[in-house]
Design a protein around this motif. Structure first.
Motif, PDB file in Angstrom:
ATOM      1  N   LEU A 246     -16.316 -68.810 146.174  1.00  0.00           N
ATOM      2  CA  LEU A 246     -15.516 -68.458 145.875  1.00  0.00           C
ATOM      3  C   LEU A 246     -14.775 -66.819 145.812  1.00  0.00           C
ATOM      4  CD1 LEU A 246     -13.980 -68.613 142.624  1.00  0.00           C
ATOM      5  CD2 LEU A 246     -15.622 -67.779 141.303  1.00  0.00           C
ATOM      6  N   SER A 247     -15.713 -65.870 146.693  1.00  0.00           N
ATOM      7  CA  SER A 247     -15.153 -65.118 147.039  1.00  0.00           C
ATOM      8  C   SER A 247     -14.223 -65.225 148.486  1.00  0.00           C
ATOM      9  CB  SER A 247     -16.746 -64.041 147.719  1.00  0.00           C
ATOM     10  OG  SER A 247     -17.445 -64.192 146.590  1.00  0.00           O
ATOM     11  N   VAL A 248     -14.310 -66.319 149.300  1.00  0.00           N
ATOM     12  CA  VAL A 248     -13.300 -66.749 150.751  1.00  0.00           C
ATOM     13  C   VAL A 248     -11.731 -67.393 149.725  1.00  0.00           C
ATOM     14  CG1 VAL A 248     -13.125 -68.363 152.384  1.00  0.00           C
ATOM     15  CG2 VAL A 248     -15.314 -67.565 151.546  1.00  0.00           C
ATOM     16  N   VAL A 249     -12.211 -67.910 148.888  1.00  0.00           N
ATOM     17  CA  VAL A 249     -10.630 -68.407 148.254  1.00  0.00           C
ATOM     18  C   VAL A 249     -10.458 -67.033 147.691  1.00  0.00           C
ATOM     19  CG1 VAL A 249      -9.467 -69.970 145.914  1.00  0.00           C
ATOM     20  CG2 VAL A 249     -11.781 -70.969 148.206  1.00  0.00           C
ATOM     21  N   SER A 250     -10.703 -66.039 147.238  1.00  0.00           N
ATOM     22  CA  SER A 250     -10.076 -64.970 146.221  1.00  0.00           C
ATOM     23  C   SER A 250      -9.436 -64.523 147.619  1.00  0.00           C
ATOM     24  CB  SER A 250     -10.851 -64.526 145.815  1.00  0.00           C
ATOM     25  OG  SER A 250     -11.713 -65.019 145.198  1.00  0.00           O
TER      26      SER A 250
ATOM     27  N   GLN B  94     -10.062 -64.515 157.684  1.00  0.00           N
ATOM     28  CA  GLN B  94     -11.300 -64.629 159.574  1.00  0.00           C
ATOM     29  C   GLN B  94     -12.503 -63.951 159.552  1.00  0.00           C
ATOM     30  OE1 GLN B  94      -7.431 -65.408 159.083  1.00  0.00           O
ATOM     31  NE2 GLN B  94      -7.705 -67.239 158.622  1.00  0.00           N
ATOM     32  N   MET B  95     -11.596 -62.750 160.042  1.00  0.00           N
ATOM     33  CA  MET B  95     -13.506 -61.740 159.933  1.00  0.00           C
ATOM     34  C   MET B  95     -14.219 -61.904 159.288  1.00  0.00           C
ATOM     35  SD  MET B  95     -12.898 -57.873 161.576  1.00  0.00           S
ATOM     36  CE  MET B  95     -12.290 -56.977 159.737  1.00  0.00           C
ATOM     37  N   MET B  96     -13.758 -62.102 157.885  1.00  0.00           N
ATOM     38  CA  MET B  96     -14.931 -60.825 156.502  1.00  0.00           C
ATOM     39  C   MET B  96     -15.752 -62.319 156.562  1.00  0.00           C
ATOM     40  SD  MET B  96     -14.875 -58.812 155.985  1.00  0.00           S
ATOM     41  CE  MET B  96     -15.697 -58.339 155.394  1.00  0.00           C
TER      42      MET B  96
ATOM     43  N   PRO C  77     -17.461 -64.589 157.697  1.00  0.00           N
ATOM     44  CA  PRO C  77     -18.779 -65.337 157.835  1.00  0.00           C
ATOM     45  C   PRO C  77     -19.680 -64.487 157.541  1.00  0.00           C
ATOM     46  CG  PRO C  77     -17.420 -65.058 160.841  1.00  0.00           C
ATOM     47  CD  PRO C  77     -16.832 -65.154 159.380  1.00  0.00           C
ATOM     48  N   PHE C  78     -19.227 -62.657 157.653  1.00  0.00           N
ATOM     49  CA  PHE C  78     -19.535 -62.000 156.563  1.00  0.00           C
ATOM     50  C   PHE C  78     -20.153 -62.652 155.364  1.00  0.00           C
ATOM     51  CE2 PHE C  78     -17.801 -60.061 160.048  1.00  0.00           C
ATOM     52  CZ  PHE C  78     -18.911 -58.892 160.415  1.00  0.00           C
ATOM     53  N   ILE C  79     -19.063 -62.620 154.877  1.00  0.00           N
ATOM     54  CA  ILE C  79     -19.464 -63.425 152.977  1.00  0.00           C
ATOM     55  C   ILE C  79     -20.556 -64.606 153.536  1.00  0.00           C
ATOM     56  CG2 ILE C  79     -18.447 -64.287 151.089  1.00  0.00           C
ATOM     57  CD1 ILE C  79     -15.320 -62.952 151.925  1.00  0.00           C
ATOM     58  N   TYR C  80     -20.771 -65.310 154.536  1.00  0.00           N
ATOM     59  CA  TYR C  80     -21.375 -66.893 153.870  1.00  0.00           C
ATOM     60  C   TYR C  80     -23.095 -65.991 154.281  1.00  0.00           C
ATOM     61  CZ  TYR C  80     -18.411 -70.643 151.898  1.00  0.00           C
ATOM     62  OH  TYR C  80     -17.733 -71.299 151.481  1.00  0.00           O
ATOM     63  N   SER C  81     -23.162 -65.170 155.189  1.00  0.00           N
ATOM     64  CA  SER C  81     -24.024 -64.494 155.977  1.00  0.00           C
ATOM     65  C   SER C  81     -24.421 -63.477 154.436  1.00  0.00           C
ATOM     66  CB  SER C  81     -24.137 -63.923 157.193  1.00  0.00           C
ATOM     67  OG  SER C  81     -23.232 -62.555 156.754  1.00  0.00           O
ATOM     68  N   LEU C  82     -24.375 -62.727 153.862  1.00  0.00           N
ATOM     69  CA  LEU C  82     -25.015 -62.356 153.840  1.00  0.00           C
ATOM     70  C   LEU C  82     -25.063 -62.582 151.835  1.00  0.00           C
ATOM     71  CD1 LEU C  82     -22.554 -58.695 154.355  1.00  0.00           C
ATOM     72  CD2 LEU C  82     -25.036 -59.333 154.953  1.00  0.00           C
ATOM     73  N   ARG C  83     -24.316 -63.490 151.538  1.00  0.00           N
ATOM     74  CA  ARG C  83     -24.220 -64.022 150.480  1.00  0.00           C
ATOM     75  C   ARG C  83     -24.960 -65.492 150.245  1.00  0.00           C
ATOM     76  NH1 ARG C  83     -21.130 -62.263 145.532  1.00  0.00           N
ATOM     77  NH2 ARG C  83     -20.844 -63.223 145.143  1.00  0.00           N
ATOM     78  N   ASN C  84     -25.294 -66.131 150.636  1.00  0.00           N
ATOM     79  CA  ASN C  84     -25.869 -67.035 151.481  1.00  0.00           C
ATOM     80  C   ASN C  84     -27.487 -67.423 151.925  1.00  0.00           C
ATOM     81  OD1 ASN C  84     -26.530 -70.215 152.118  1.00  0.00           O
ATOM     82  ND2 ASN C  84     -24.730 -70.283 151.274  1.00  0.00           N
ATOM     83  N   ARG C  85     -28.151 -67.217 150.875  1.00  0.00           N
ATOM     84  CA  ARG C  85     -30.107 -67.214 151.290  1.00  0.00           C
ATOM     85  C   ARG C  85     -30.169 -68.396 152.829  1.00  0.00           C
ATOM     86  NH1 ARG C  85     -34.610 -68.382 146.622  1.00  0.00           N
ATOM     87  NH2 ARG C  85     -33.502 -70.398 147.807  1.00  0.00           N
TER      88      ARG C  85
ATOM     89  N   LYS D 217     -27.564 -69.096 137.820  1.00  0.00           N
ATOM     90  CA  LYS D 217     -28.191 -69.019 139.378  1.00  0.00           C
ATOM     91  C   LYS D 217     -26.906 -70.833 139.378  1.00  0.00           C
ATOM     92  CE  LYS D 217     -32.252 -72.320 140.541  1.00  0.00           C
ATOM     93  NZ  LYS D 217     -33.388 -73.255 139.736  1.00  0.00           N
ATOM     94  N   VAL D 218     -26.369 -71.140 138.784  1.00  0.00           N
ATOM     95  CA  VAL D 218     -25.824 -71.847 138.745  1.00  0.00           C
ATOM     96  C   VAL D 218     -23.894 -71.037 139.329  1.00  0.00           C
ATOM     97  CG1 VAL D 218     -24.022 -73.722 138.027  1.00  0.00           C
ATOM     98  CG2 VAL D 218     -25.860 -73.815 136.770  1.00  0.00           C
ATOM     99  N   PHE D 219     -23.532 -70.347 139.412  1.00  0.00           N
ATOM    100  CA  PHE D 219     -22.413 -69.361 140.109  1.00  0.00           C
ATOM    101  C   PHE D 219     -22.887 -69.269 140.955  1.00  0.00           C
ATOM    102  CE2 PHE D 219     -20.556 -68.916 135.513  1.00  0.00           C
ATOM    103  CZ  PHE D 219     -18.909 -68.905 135.794  1.00  0.00           C
ATOM    104  N   SER D 220     -24.493 -68.510 141.159  1.00  0.00           N
ATOM    105  CA  SER D 220     -24.727 -67.907 142.445  1.00  0.00           C
ATOM    106  C   SER D 220     -23.895 -68.747 143.780  1.00  0.00           C
ATOM    107  CB  SER D 220     -26.193 -67.616 142.688  1.00  0.00           C
ATOM    108  OG  SER D 220     -26.781 -68.629 142.190  1.00  0.00           O
ATOM    109  N   THR D 221     -23.825 -70.556 143.467  1.00  0.00           N
ATOM    110  CA  THR D 221     -24.383 -71.618 144.300  1.00  0.00           C
ATOM    111  C   THR D 221     -23.191 -71.524 144.940  1.00  0.00           C
ATOM    112  OG1 THR D 221     -23.637 -73.398 142.777  1.00  0.00           O
ATOM    113  CG2 THR D 221     -26.313 -72.792 143.266  1.00  0.00           C
ATOM    114  N   CYS D 222     -21.648 -70.929 143.792  1.00  0.00           N
ATOM    115  CA  CYS D 222     -20.163 -71.017 144.234  1.00  0.00           C
ATOM    116  C   CYS D 222     -19.903 -69.656 144.613  1.00  0.00           C
ATOM    117  CB  CYS D 222     -19.623 -72.033 143.629  1.00  0.00           C
ATOM    118  SG  CYS D 222     -19.571 -71.810 141.370  1.00  0.00           S
ATOM    119  N   GLY D 223     -20.587 -68.613 144.780  1.00  0.00           N
ATOM    120  CA  GLY D 223     -20.086 -67.528 144.836  1.00  0.00           C
ATOM    121  C   GLY D 223     -19.700 -66.902 146.229  1.00  0.00           C
ATOM    122  N   SER D 224     -20.014 -67.316 147.460  1.00  0.00           N
ATOM    123  CA  SER D 224     -20.228 -67.600 148.591  1.00  0.00           C
ATOM    124  C   SER D 224     -18.338 -68.115 148.596  1.00  0.00           C
ATOM    125  CB  SER D 224     -20.419 -68.246 149.709  1.00  0.00           C
ATOM    126  OG  SER D 224     -21.859 -67.565 149.402  1.00  0.00           O
TER     127      SER D 224
END
Length: 321
Positions: A245-249, A283-285, A287-295, A236-243
């Motif tokens: 962390l994906s963007v940073v990676s 830059q393209m990805m 919005p998709f990362i945050y819209s798909l991984r963030n409720r 649950k805690v990791f899910s709050t920073c998953g998006s």
């Protein structure tokens, strides 16, 4: 262009990604689609954050700034490439080239610090949840935006002024699709030692300091999460920073990939193709990362999209009058 050295440069030539006319036509439609998708996706993120009061938090404040920055990064580079392909003209004015250099440096430097600010926000939220609202107050959030933007602008102006003092040779062909500072410096006939030293110093500062901040924040987050006894609590805690962390990676992964390709690429044209990855792909990805991984973002986007028909009907009624 006159042969020999010249200081009064009128234009450079952007060689782009390929000389093949058929491939250029394909690239035009490909990059036009990528540009429109990137602008629309990031614009939806900004509008969703503005329109939904539940998203008026530091994390989404930084996210909306990240989306605005991503729009700026791709707008500085891609439209000029599309215009050149359509017009079958490779030229860019000297002032236009300096403008591309300046805006690219400002936006990329700012994005580094913005990702670090987002990492710090997640660190405070996870490691100091009871003091989150006190620490991440409005004044600090604004400072974390204004100060990096100011520093990035000063650094970009300094670089631009240092380029103005250079004289250039008759060969003014840039093997790239935009005016990248390192490629422009290679065309100079005058000594570029100071320019290169300044470039390395600022890359170290604007890349190294934010990256160290991100690594520190996530090391503290991991340390805090490991102390949670239940697996469900950890997830649950990791899910709050998953998006984030994906963007940073994605952001740093593409940059490191580009620099590795610089070392092994056989031609400058191939390095231009590699550079496209960190200018276009993150830059393209994002919005998709945050819209798909963030409720929360999914719900805000659904509400925003649901309001579009009502807005169009209102516009139609006003037009009918």
């Amino acid at each position: 262009m006159l042969p020999g050295n010249q200081t009064d440069v009128s234009e450079f030539l952007l060689l782009g990604l390929t000389d093949d006319p058929e491939l250029q036509s394909l690239l035009f439609y490909l990059f036009l689609s990528i540009y429109l998708a990137t602008v629309l996706g990031n614009l939806l993120i900004i509008l969703a954050v503005i329109s939904d009061s539940h998203l008026h938090t530091p994390m989404y404040f930084f996210l909306s700034n990240l989306s605005f920055t991503d729009i700026g990064v791709i707008t500085v580079t891609i439209p000029k490439m599309l215009v050149n392909i359509q017009a079958q003209n490779q030229s860019i004015t000297y002032i236009g080239c300096l403008a591309q250099i300046g805006f690219a440096l400002v936006l990329n430097g700012f994005e580094n610090f913005l990702l670090a600010a987002m990492a710090y926000d997640r660190y405070v939220a996870i490691c100091h949840p009871l003091r989150y609202t006190v620490i991440m107050n409005a004044h600090l959030c604004i400072l974390l935006i204004v100060l990096p933007l100011f520093l990035s602008t000063v650094a970009a102006l300094l670089h631009s002024l240092m380029v103005l003092r250079l004289s250039f040779c008759k060969d003014l062909e840039i093997p790239h699709f935009f005016c990248e500072l390192a490629q422009v410096l290679k065309l100079a006939c005058s000594d570029t030692l100071i320019n290169n030293l300044l470039l390395y110093v600022l890359i170290s500062l604007f890349g190294g300091i934010p990256l160290c901040g991100i690594i520190f924040s996530y090391s503290q987050i991991v340390s805090s999460v490991l102390r949670i006894p239940s697996l469900g609590g950890k997830l649950k805690v990791f899910s709050t920073c998953g998006s984030h962390l994906s963007v940073v990676s994605l952001f740093y992964g593409t940059i490191f990939g580009v620099y590795i390709s610089f070392a092994i690429a056989e031609s400058s044209r191939k390095t231009a193709v590699a550079s496209m990855m960190y200018i276009v792909f993150p830059q393209m990805m994002n919005p998709f990362i945050y819209s798909l991984r963030n409720r929360d973002m999914k719900q805000a986007l659904k509400k925003l999209v649901g309001r579009i028909p009502s807005f169009l009907n209102l516009c139609h009624l006003l037009w009918a009058r």
